[in-house]
Design a protein around this motif. Structure first.
Motif, short mmCIF file in Angstrom:
data_model
loop_
_atom_site.label_atom_id
_atom_site.label_comp_id
_atom_site.label_asym_id
_atom_site.label_seq_id
_atom_site.Cartn_x
_atom_site.Cartn_y
_atom_site.Cartn_z
N ASP A 131 49.76 47.05 11.60
CA ASP A 131 50.12 46.70 10.23
C ASP A 131 49.26 45.57 9.69
OD1 ASP A 131 52.13 48.60 10.13
OD2 ASP A 131 53.69 47.19 10.79
N THR B 174 50.83 49.96 -0.17
CA THR B 174 51.31 49.82 1.21
C THR B 174 52.44 50.77 1.58
OG1 THR B 174 52.88 48.08 0.59
CG2 THR B 174 50.66 47.37 1.23
N PRO C 240 46.74 51.09 6.63
CA PRO C 240 47.92 50.27 6.37
C PRO C 240 47.97 49.78 4.93
CG PRO C 240 46.36 49.10 7.77
CD PRO C 240 45.88 50.51 7.67
#
Length: 202
Positions: free
Chosen positions: A32, A63, A87
């Motif tokens: 992430d 996102t 990500p």
């Protein structure tokens, strides 16, 4: 090896991370990127110079799975999965009416008046300087240990209508994925010209 110049030259390792060894990634590791990392990128990129500190860049950091799927729908076939897997993919746009912000961004003079009544000139200036800000974004991300995957294969009109629907004077220009690049996703580096190929000192 880094040539020695007067002043504070970055280390070879830093220059490699930002330029010499950095690559444009097509795939991403399952790691992430946090909101604090996104904000840290912006805090660096905003320090890069723009004409009259116009700061025309407008950024949407995609996102969520829902937003990624929307953005992927506007991407070319070769870029759809890149958007889905990254990500973060940031949409770099520019505000045609950036001059409205100049009274506080460039308070030394009446810079707003330079651009009033000249929309074509504003478009040119906004596009040029937001592209600079996009480049600063990539340098900032790399400096913070992240990798980038810039892309122009996307329906920019559709991206503009969707992601800047509430900002009708903002136009999307390109997109860039940010994350931890998968080394298996890159090709052999393309040639880079030596100085004499495209440069002159006069």
């Amino acid at each position: 090896m880094t040539q020695q110049f007067h002043g504070n030259t970055l280390s070879d390792a830093a220059l490699d991370q930002i330029f010499n060894e950095a690559r444009s990634y097509n795939g991403w590791l399952d790691k992430d990127v946090s909101e604090s990392q996104i904000k840290a990128i912006y805090e660096l990129l905003k320090m890069g110079p723009t004409s009259a500190n116009m700061q025309p860049g407008r950024f949407v950091w995609v996102t969520s799975d829902e937003a990624k799927e929307r953005l992927a729908g506007y991407a070319s076939d070769g870029n759809k999965d890149k958007v889905r897997a990254a990500p973060v993919t940031v949409i770099i746009g520019y505000d045609i009416d950036f001059h409205e912000e100049l009274p506080w961004l460039f308070p030394h003079v009446d810079a707003k008046s330079w651009f009033e009544g000249d929309e074509e000139g504003r478009k040119e200036g906004a596009a040029r300087n937001s592209a600079l800000q996009g480049a600063y974004l990539m340098i900032a991300a790399r400096a913070l240990g992240l990798d980038c995957g810039p892309m122009s294969g996307v329906d920019l009109d559709a991206v503009t209508k969707d992601f800047f629907a509430d900002q009708p004077r903002v136009k999307a220009d390109w997109i860039c994925s940010v994350g931890y690049g998968d080394p298996e996703s890159i090709f052999e580096r393309s040639p880079r010209p030596d100085f004499k190929t495209f440069n002159r000192i006069v």
